[in-house]
Design an enzyme around this catalytic site. Structure first.
Site, PDB file in Angstrom:
ATOM      1  CB  THR A 119      -6.964  -2.421   2.649  1.00  0.00           C
ATOM      2  OG1 THR A 119      -7.019  -3.478   3.606  1.00  0.00           O
ATOM      3  CG2 THR A 119      -7.619  -2.897   1.361  1.00  0.00           C
ATOM      4  CE  LYS A 169      -9.607   5.106   8.990  1.00  0.00           C
ATOM      5  NZ  LYS A 169      -8.388   4.684   9.664  1.00  0.00           N
ATOM      6  CD1 TRP A 196      -1.600  -4.436  11.693  1.00  0.00           C
ATOM      7  CD2 TRP A 196      -3.346  -3.973  13.006  1.00  0.00           C
ATOM      8  NE1 TRP A 196      -2.722  -4.407  10.911  1.00  0.00           N
ATOM      9  CE2 TRP A 196      -3.807  -4.124  11.690  1.00  0.00           C
ATOM     10  CE3 TRP A 196      -4.267  -3.678  14.014  1.00  0.00           C
ATOM     11  CZ2 TRP A 196      -5.150  -3.996  11.343  1.00  0.00           C
ATOM     12  CZ3 TRP A 196      -5.604  -3.544  13.669  1.00  0.00           C
ATOM     13  CH2 TRP A 196      -6.027  -3.706  12.343  1.00  0.00           C
ATOM     14  NE  ARG A 226       1.747   5.662   3.842  1.00  0.00           N
ATOM     15  CZ  ARG A 226       1.272   4.491   4.258  1.00  0.00           C
ATOM     16  NH1 ARG A 226       0.490   3.799   3.491  1.00  0.00           N
ATOM     17  NH2 ARG A 226       1.598   4.033   5.439  1.00  0.00           N
ATOM     18  NE  ARG A 279      -1.212  -2.280   3.417  1.00  0.00           N
ATOM     19  CZ  ARG A 279      -1.176  -2.720   4.675  1.00  0.00           C
ATOM     20  NH1 ARG A 279      -1.875  -2.128   5.598  1.00  0.00           N
ATOM     21  NH2 ARG A 279      -0.432  -3.738   4.993  1.00  0.00           N
ATOM     22  CG  ASP A 289      -1.453   3.124  12.217  1.00  0.00           C
ATOM     23  OD1 ASP A 289      -0.407   2.664  12.692  1.00  0.00           O
ATOM     24  OD2 ASP A 289      -1.704   3.165  10.994  1.00  0.00           O
ATOM     25  NE  ARG A 346       2.026  -1.700  12.013  1.00  0.00           N
ATOM     26  CZ  ARG A 346       1.656  -0.472  12.364  1.00  0.00           C
ATOM     27  NH1 ARG A 346       0.872   0.246  11.565  1.00  0.00           N
ATOM     28  NH2 ARG A 346       2.057   0.067  13.493  1.00  0.00           N
TER      29      ARG A 346
HETATM   30  O1  IFM Z   1      -1.952  -1.330  10.664  1.00  0.00           O
HETATM   31  C1  IFM Z   1      -2.431  -0.094  10.215  1.00  0.00           C
HETATM   32  C2  IFM Z   1      -1.748   0.189   8.902  1.00  0.00           C
HETATM   33  O2  IFM Z   1      -0.357   0.239   9.068  1.00  0.00           O
HETATM   34  C3  IFM Z   1      -2.244   1.477   8.291  1.00  0.00           C
HETATM   35  N1  IFM Z   1      -3.666   1.492   8.185  1.00  0.00           N
HETATM   36  C4  IFM Z   1      -4.374   1.212   9.442  1.00  0.00           C
HETATM   37  C5  IFM Z   1      -3.917  -0.097  10.069  1.00  0.00           C
HETATM   38  C6  IFM Z   1      -4.642  -0.340  11.399  1.00  0.00           C
HETATM   39  O3  IFM Z   1      -4.572   0.770  12.237  1.00  0.00           O
END
Ligand code: IFM
Length: 464
Positions: free
Chosen positions: A371, A298, A154, A13, A3, A156, A19
């Protein structure tokens, strides 16, 4: 591949999420391990010599010459350049499943001896890089001797505090320890294997204390308060600690069965499994940033698509084929062709999340394309439901399928050979291999050694 830049999401970005990218690579390893290896090498070159991953790897990453986060200064040059003030607790730990899957698919154990530079200079073998990733966590433990929360894990939106502790990361570390111990024993690095034998049970003890009757808690805040306790009025049940307790191999059979059953009872919806429940509305803390989102959207109790893959994998590892496939279908874009007016997104692409039951728009999905779900669900399907679990020596076949299936067939390219795998399910079970033949010859168990594979290998597996 990752992504990254998208005009749909944030428009601009300036790099790859560590990760995100290390996770995303996993989705294509079974198709083209060598292409994946190129990307893995790149991501390892973005690991700092202290073992942590650069939270953001610039598009013009200069391996060996990068600036790094300064743990004592949130306004470091790196922070200013990238917007990431500090290390995150989980980044480098994602290397373990990814490297392990690559070695399993390719059989290329020598990968561990490849020398790769650190982001900020110096170089080491991949094996040493992995050891440093373990060290990074071990040198930053919190009060309950679990990996400290640092900037985030993981999730955020969950800030447990620099010294807070996350069960998700602790399960990742536990899993990483199992993987590296296997490498250590294989290489005759008995000293390191003995070190893991000492520290892994200690971590296990800390994790055992995180079991709260029928679930694992989400972690501890810096002030010692528990996040995700059963008695909490909000956010008392979280998906990821439950699925990762299984994936990591930590949970006992009873814990695994109980926790995943509770997931189904509390978190499941017609559109997938919620990330947590109940959402934060009145009882949030400052670090629970998700409270700004509407309930059931979310990270605030929405169906976070990427986590579906881990739920599918966890159920498959437990041999629950019905449930694994139920989760697969609920969140599958293609399964919603006739509900486009509900889902809104294109029926051929995952979104980041789907609104859940409390929303007036339950089933509506968002943030298409950007995603990690494609990759995570692919792993859940290939490794989990289809049960293709390669290791350096060959292929373990362990499908977890709906009991209604009569069977299915897989055509798989594997290390230059072609495997035709016929899975038969005459007893209509969900998992369990009763017998197997390789090129007509009966084989014990469910492991096909590479040494038995021919250019065209015919495998018949009977479940029961
Ligand atoms: O794990 C994160 C990812 O790095 C970016 N988007 C949201 C996910 C969950 O918060």
């Amino acid at each position: 591949w990752s992504r990254a830049a998208s005009f749909i999401y944030c428009g601009l970005r300036n790099g790859y999420g560590y990760r995100d990218t290390v996770q995303d690579i996993q989705g294509i390893i079974h198709i083209n391990p060598e292409l994946a290896a190129e990307k893995i090498r790149f991501m390892i070159s973005a690991q700092v010599d202290n073992g942590g991953g650069l939270p953001l790897v610039k598009f013009d990453h200069k391996a060996g010459h990068e600036t790094c986060p300064d743990e004592n200064d949130e306004n470091s040059i790196y922070a200013k350049e990238t917007g990431h003030p500090c290390y995150r607790a989980d980044d480098a730990l994602w290397l373990f499943p990814t490297v392990n899957k690559y070695i399993g698919e390719s059989g290329n154990k020598a990968f561990l001896d490849e020398v790769i530079v650190y982001a900020n200079g110096g170089e080491d073998t991949v094996y040493e890089h992995l050891k440093r990733a373990i060290n990074f966590s071990m040198e930053r433990l919190g009060a309950h001797t679990m990996p400290a929360g640092l900037y985030a894990d993981w999730n955020d939106c969950l800030r447990l505090g620099k010294k807070g502790e996350s069960t998700f990361v602790a399960f990742q570390l536990y899993y990483a320890m199992s993987i590296i111990k296997g490498y250590a024993l294989d290489r005759g690095d008995n000293e390191y294997a003995a070190y893991i034998d000492k520290v892994q049970p200690e971590l296990g003890k800390s994790l055992e204390a995180c079991w709260d009757e029928d679930r694992f808690i989400r972690g501890y805040r810096e002030n010692g308060e528990i996040v995700g306790a059963k008695k909490d009025p909000e956010a008392s049940m979280w998906l990821n600690p439950q699925s990762w307790s299984v994936i990591s191999g930590f949970a006992s059979e009873k814990q695994a069965e109980t926790a995943m059953e509770k997931v189904h009872e509390i978190l499941n919806t017609p559109f997938g499994v919620k990330i947590m429940e109940p959402p934060y509305v009145d009882h949030y803390f400052d670090g629970a940033l998700m409270h700004i989102f509407n309930p059931d959207t979310k990270e605030n109790g929405g169906i976070f698509s990427q986590t579906q893959g881990w739920a599918i994998l966890a159920e498959s590892l437990l041999g629950h084929g019905d449930r694994a496939f139920e989760y697969f279908l609920e969140s599958s874009p293609a399964n919603m062709n006739d509900k486009a007016e509900v889902r809104i997104l294109e029926p051929y692409v995952h979104g980041q999340f789907t609104e859940s039951t409390r929303s007036p728009y339950a089933g509506r999905s968002h943030v298409h394309w950007l995603t990690g779900t494609g990759s995570t669900v692919m792993v859940g399907c290939v490794e989990g439901i289809c049960g293709m679990r390669p290791n350096a020596e060959g292929l373990v076949i362990s499908p977890s399928i709906p009991h209604t299936w009569d069977g299915f067939k897989i055509e798989k390219n594997f290390r230059g050979k072609h495997l035709s795998i016929d899975i038969q399910n005459p007893d209509h079970v969900q998992s369990g291999v009763k017998s197997m033949t390789v090129n007509g010859e009966a084989v014990e168990g469910n492991f096909v050694c590479e040494c038995k594979m021919t250019e065209q290998t015919n495998i018949v597996v009977v479940l029961g």
